[in-house]
Scaffold this motif. Structure first.
Motif, mmCIF file in Angstrom:
data_model
loop_
_atom_site.group_PDB
_atom_site.id
_atom_site.type_symbol
_atom_site.label_atom_id
_atom_site.label_comp_id
_atom_site.label_asym_id
_atom_site.label_seq_id
_atom_site.Cartn_x
_atom_site.Cartn_y
_atom_site.Cartn_z
ATOM 1 N N LEU A 342 12.740 -11.007 27.688
ATOM 2 C CA LEU A 342 13.924 -11.539 27.045
ATOM 3 C C LEU A 342 14.341 -10.703 25.847
ATOM 4 O O LEU A 342 13.509 -10.064 25.189
ATOM 5 C CB LEU A 342 13.671 -12.982 26.600
ATOM 6 C CG LEU A 342 13.269 -13.971 27.696
ATOM 7 C CD1 LEU A 342 13.024 -15.340 27.098
ATOM 8 C CD2 LEU A 342 14.314 -14.025 28.802
ATOM 9 N N LEU A 343 15.652 -10.743 25.576
ATOM 10 C CA LEU A 343 16.171 -10.143 24.352
ATOM 11 C C LEU A 343 16.043 -11.110 23.184
ATOM 12 O O LEU A 343 15.930 -10.691 22.034
ATOM 13 C CB LEU A 343 17.639 -9.767 24.523
ATOM 14 C CG LEU A 343 17.993 -8.522 25.324
ATOM 15 C CD1 LEU A 343 17.606 -8.642 26.791
ATOM 16 C CD2 LEU A 343 19.484 -8.215 25.197
ATOM 17 N N SER A 344 16.052 -12.376 23.486
ATOM 18 C CA SER A 344 16.131 -13.391 22.438
ATOM 19 C C SER A 344 14.894 -13.461 21.563
ATOM 20 O O SER A 344 14.951 -13.999 20.453
ATOM 21 C CB SER A 344 16.385 -14.765 23.064
ATOM 22 O OG SER A 344 15.384 -15.076 24.016
ATOM 23 N N ASP A 345 13.748 -12.960 22.038
ATOM 24 C CA ASP A 345 12.534 -13.017 21.232
ATOM 25 C C ASP A 345 12.275 -11.714 20.483
ATOM 26 O O ASP A 345 11.161 -11.452 20.033
ATOM 27 C CB ASP A 345 11.322 -13.393 22.080
ATOM 28 C CG ASP A 345 11.060 -12.410 23.214
ATOM 29 O OD1 ASP A 345 11.859 -11.459 23.377
ATOM 30 O OD2 ASP A 345 10.068 -12.589 23.934
ATOM 31 N N ASN A 346 13.314 -10.892 20.330
ATOM 32 C CA ASN A 346 13.208 -9.639 19.597
ATOM 33 C C ASN A 346 14.292 -9.573 18.529
ATOM 34 O O ASN A 346 15.401 -10.087 18.716
ATOM 35 C CB ASN A 346 13.377 -8.437 20.536
ATOM 36 C CG ASN A 346 12.295 -8.361 21.588
ATOM 37 O OD1 ASN A 346 11.221 -7.852 21.342
ATOM 38 N ND2 ASN A 346 12.583 -8.885 22.779
ATOM 39 N N ALA A 347 13.969 -8.920 17.441
ATOM 40 C CA ALA A 347 14.986 -8.643 16.430
ATOM 41 C C ALA A 347 15.938 -7.569 16.947
ATOM 42 O O ALA A 347 15.633 -6.846 17.902
ATOM 43 C CB ALA A 347 14.330 -8.178 15.136
ATOM 44 N N ALA A 348 17.100 -7.480 16.338
ATOM 45 C CA ALA A 348 18.050 -6.433 16.707
ATOM 46 C C ALA A 348 17.424 -5.064 16.492
ATOM 47 O O ALA A 348 16.725 -4.824 15.499
ATOM 48 C CB ALA A 348 19.325 -6.565 15.879
ATOM 49 N N THR A 349 17.651 -4.140 17.437
ATOM 50 C CA THR A 349 17.152 -2.781 17.278
ATOM 51 C C THR A 349 18.028 -1.960 16.329
ATOM 52 O O THR A 349 17.598 -0.923 15.840
ATOM 53 C CB THR A 349 17.067 -2.069 18.634
ATOM 54 O OG1 THR A 349 18.370 -2.044 19.235
ATOM 55 C CG2 THR A 349 16.113 -2.806 19.560
ATOM 56 N N ASP A 350 19.247 -2.408 16.100
ATOM 57 C CA ASP A 350 20.130 -1.795 15.114
ATOM 58 C C ASP A 350 21.025 -2.899 14.565
ATOM 59 O O ASP A 350 21.422 -3.814 15.298
ATOM 60 C CB ASP A 350 20.969 -0.684 15.747
ATOM 61 C CG ASP A 350 21.562 0.273 14.718
ATOM 62 O OD1 ASP A 350 21.258 0.121 13.514
ATOM 63 O OD2 ASP A 350 22.326 1.180 15.114
ATOM 64 N N ASN A 351 21.341 -2.830 13.282
ATOM 65 C CA ASN A 351 22.071 -3.912 12.630
ATOM 66 C C ASN A 351 22.741 -3.315 11.394
ATOM 67 O O ASN A 351 22.061 -2.924 10.449
ATOM 68 C CB ASN A 351 21.097 -5.024 12.233
ATOM 69 C CG ASN A 351 21.798 -6.296 11.802
ATOM 70 O OD1 ASN A 351 22.977 -6.295 11.477
ATOM 71 N ND2 ASN A 351 21.052 -7.389 11.795
ATOM 72 N N PHE A 352 24.059 -3.181 11.402
ATOM 73 C CA PHE A 352 24.735 -2.517 10.293
ATOM 74 C C PHE A 352 26.162 -3.033 10.145
ATOM 75 O O PHE A 352 26.708 -3.656 11.055
ATOM 76 C CB PHE A 352 24.742 -0.997 10.486
ATOM 77 C CG PHE A 352 25.557 -0.524 11.670
ATOM 78 C CD1 PHE A 352 26.866 -0.088 11.509
ATOM 79 C CD2 PHE A 352 24.997 -0.488 12.941
ATOM 80 C CE1 PHE A 352 27.610 0.357 12.587
ATOM 81 C CE2 PHE A 352 25.737 -0.046 14.035
ATOM 82 C CZ PHE A 352 27.040 0.375 13.855
ATOM 83 N N SER A 353 26.761 -2.775 9.004
ATOM 84 C CA SER A 353 28.163 -3.091 8.748
ATOM 85 C C SER A 353 29.003 -1.875 9.081
ATOM 86 O O SER A 353 28.769 -0.778 8.563
ATOM 87 C CB SER A 353 28.376 -3.492 7.289
ATOM 88 O OG SER A 353 27.724 -4.720 7.014
ATOM 89 N N ALA A 354 29.978 -2.060 9.968
ATOM 90 C CA ALA A 354 30.776 -0.931 10.438
ATOM 91 C C ALA A 354 31.851 -0.519 9.455
ATOM 92 O O ALA A 354 32.304 0.634 9.475
ATOM 93 C CB ALA A 354 31.408 -1.275 11.786
ATOM 94 N N PHE A 355 32.291 -1.446 8.590
ATOM 95 C CA PHE A 355 33.322 -1.141 7.607
ATOM 96 C C PHE A 355 32.838 -1.587 6.228
ATOM 97 O O PHE A 355 32.144 -2.600 6.107
ATOM 98 C CB PHE A 355 34.635 -1.839 7.964
ATOM 99 C CG PHE A 355 35.279 -1.306 9.210
ATOM 100 C CD1 PHE A 355 36.173 -0.251 9.150
ATOM 101 C CD2 PHE A 355 34.968 -1.856 10.449
ATOM 102 C CE1 PHE A 355 36.753 0.247 10.302
ATOM 103 C CE2 PHE A 355 35.538 -1.363 11.608
ATOM 104 C CZ PHE A 355 36.435 -0.307 11.533
ATOM 105 N N PRO A 356 33.201 -0.849 5.200
ATOM 106 C CA PRO A 356 32.731 -1.202 3.859
ATOM 107 C C PRO A 356 33.410 -2.458 3.336
ATOM 108 O O PRO A 356 34.520 -2.814 3.746
ATOM 109 C CB PRO A 356 33.113 0.024 3.019
ATOM 110 C CG PRO A 356 34.268 0.639 3.744
ATOM 111 C CD PRO A 356 34.014 0.392 5.205
ATOM 112 N N ALA A 357 32.717 -3.138 2.424
ATOM 113 C CA ALA A 357 33.315 -4.285 1.730
ATOM 114 C C ALA A 357 34.554 -3.802 0.969
ATOM 115 O O ALA A 357 34.620 -2.651 0.549
ATOM 116 C CB ALA A 357 32.287 -4.885 0.781
#
Length: 518
Positions: A342-357
């Protein structure tokens, strides 16, 4: 858990020849396109996995596809419409818009020239969604465009005449949800494992969460002349907030074809994955394969894409973007081989903000790949001097990506091929491979394609008669292999060295090129 799917030198003088890239085609192998939603000037940012570690930390391109005024959003997809192995970028206008644009890509990952621009539904101003896939299995992607709101129409376009545009050939048109005005969300994927992709259509907000899957079983780039493959509800019948869709074969899902991923467009950011576990060609009649919430507590929904972000070669990861008003977060979700499927029992392999605040309006996501880049010498022809070494250089720009396979094409004339020793050097790594030495006997010149996958060594090829050229596809002389370059960054200078080791004859180097496969 990865599942395969149903391919003697006498240096007298040296001449250096500079070269340039053909067609601006070499890119990092994976490209993640992210577009803005409403409220700001529509922008697209392109991210690459430049170091091959499965995360998209390198910003390579920024584009305002519709100028400095339009602020209705940029909805994105990527697909290979001309069959060159490299994906183009598709951008569609969102709220209040009606235009689709298609762009090439530059060698450094920036967005290149505009290759197509059209209004698939005329002056219709309800916004558009786009998706790509190969309906008829011919190796060229089709472009599906759907109405975002104010209708539910879907049209399919294909570059059937090879002119580099899809806008001049519409192959299908349908209205899957009749008079429903909440729009249609679309994806393409081979859900029934029959070789061509299916067209997956889901309702936008305002109706039950219906998903329809239609197939092009007769290979004519149409689904309207075939029976509907299946219809099912992505969520409970009480949910009416719209369904976003994506498709692709997920690791561990055990189905024969592509899985269908669905996400709530509004409300809780729930993602579900449907799989054809029983192999009957349908995904909606099986138990749910997996479900997860990429942003617990969020009530702004999610947008989806799917792509082979880690370079497995056959399986995809699920790409999740924040929904309207939910920020600009992008996540890549995969099963990291933790013992489950399953994917659900793993953390995201990548996680970022695509645009700046302070941008927080939500994003649209799309994924593409560049599988082949071709570079060729520019200032040819060039004399191959008698009893001398002549060199020609190709300069591959930075960020070209990691080589998985290399092919060398070579065209030259010479009165005695057996005089020639030819090597190829990748200057940044210092790696040199001898392509061949004293082959071809008394034949005059050659037009050859050198590849490790060729069935005949060039030194074992039948020698043409005197006055004729050696022509064909060969692997290298003796035990030498171009795989010595595999794993290297393709960027930098490549030097072809041709040594004429016996006085009496000269020749001409007409062309040589590198095909870099990713």
């Amino acid at each position: 858990m990865k599942r395969a799917k149903n391919p003697k030198q006498v240096p007298v003088r040296t001449t250096t020849l500079h070269a340039e890239a053909l067609g601006d085609r070499v890119l990092p192998a994976g490209l993640l396109a992210v577009g803005t939603d409403v409220g700001v000037v529509a922008k697209v940012r392109v991210f690459a996995d430049a170091d091959g570690n499965g995360t998209y930390e390198t910003l390579t391109g920024v584009l305002k596809p519709f100028g400095d005024v339009y602020s209705g959003g940029a909805r994105v997809a990527m697909g290979d419409f001309n069959g060159d192995g490299n994906d183009e970028l598709v951008v569609a206008q969102g709220v209040g818009g009606h235009r689709v644009k298609i762009f090439e890509m530059n060698p450094d990952g920036t967005v290149g020239g505009l290759v197509d621009s059209f209004l698939p539904f005329g002056a219709f101003g309800g916004g558009l969604f786009v998706a790509t896939g190969d309906l008829d299995g011919d190796g060229l992607d089709e472009l599906a465009v759907s109405q975002g709101s104010g209708g539910s129409g879907v049209k399919v376009f294909s570059d059937t005449n090879g002119d580099g545009k899809v806008s001049d050939t519409q192959t299908d048109s349908l209205n899957p949800f009749g008079a429903f005005a909440g729009g249609t969300r679309i994806a393409l994927g081979d859900t029934n494992n029959q070789g061509g992709d299916e067209l997956i259509m889901a309702r936008g907000p305002g109706g039950p969460p219906t998903v329809m899957i239609a197939t092009d079983s007769d290979g004519d780039r149409q689904v309207t002349d075939n029976l509907l493959l299946e219809t099912f509800l992505a969520f409970g019948a009480g949910y009416t907030g719209g369904v976003n869709v994506a498709a692709g074969a997920v690791s561990g899902a055990n189905g024969g074809g592509a899985e269908v991923m669905v996400a709530r467009e509004t409300g809780a950011a729930t993602v579900r994955i449907f799989s054809d576990g029983d192999g009957d060609g349908l995904v909606g009649d099986d138990a749910l394969f997996d479900a997860f919430n990429p942003s617990p507590g969020a009530t702004t929904g999610s947008r989806l894409a799917a792509g082979d972000t880690d370079g497995s070669g056959s399986l995809v990861e699920v790409i999740v973007g924040s929904g309207a008003g939910g920020g600009s977060n992008v996540q890549i979700r995969d099963d990291d081989a933790d013992g489950g499927v399953l994917l659900s029992d793993n953390a995201a392999t990548d996680n970022f903000s695509a645009f700046p605040a302070p941008y927080a309006g939500g994003v649209f996501v799309g994924f593409g790949k560049v599988r082949e880049g071709v570079y060729a010498a520019a200032d040819l022809p060039k004399t191959i001097a008698d009893a001398a070494t002549t060199t020609s250089s190709i300069f591959v720009p930075a960020g070209a990506g990691t080589i998985q396979n290399l092919v060398v094409n070579l065209a030259l004339s010479h009165a005695n091929n057996a005089d020639l020793d030819v090597t190829l050097t990748h200057v940044p790594s210092g790696t040199t491979v001898t392509l061949f030495t004293d082959v071809g006997g008394n034949s005059d010149g050659m037009i050859v394609r050198l590849s490790d996958s060729a069935g005949t060594d060039i030194d074992d090829a039948a020698n043409p008669a005197d006055g004729e050229s050696l022509v064909g596809s060969f692997n290298l002389d003796d035990a030498a292999l171009l795989s010595a370059f595999d794993g290297l960054d393709a960027s930098g200078e490549w030097v072809l060295s041709i040594t004429d080791d016996l006085a009496g004859n000269s020749g001409t180097l007409f062309a040589w090129s590198l095909e870099v496969l990713y």
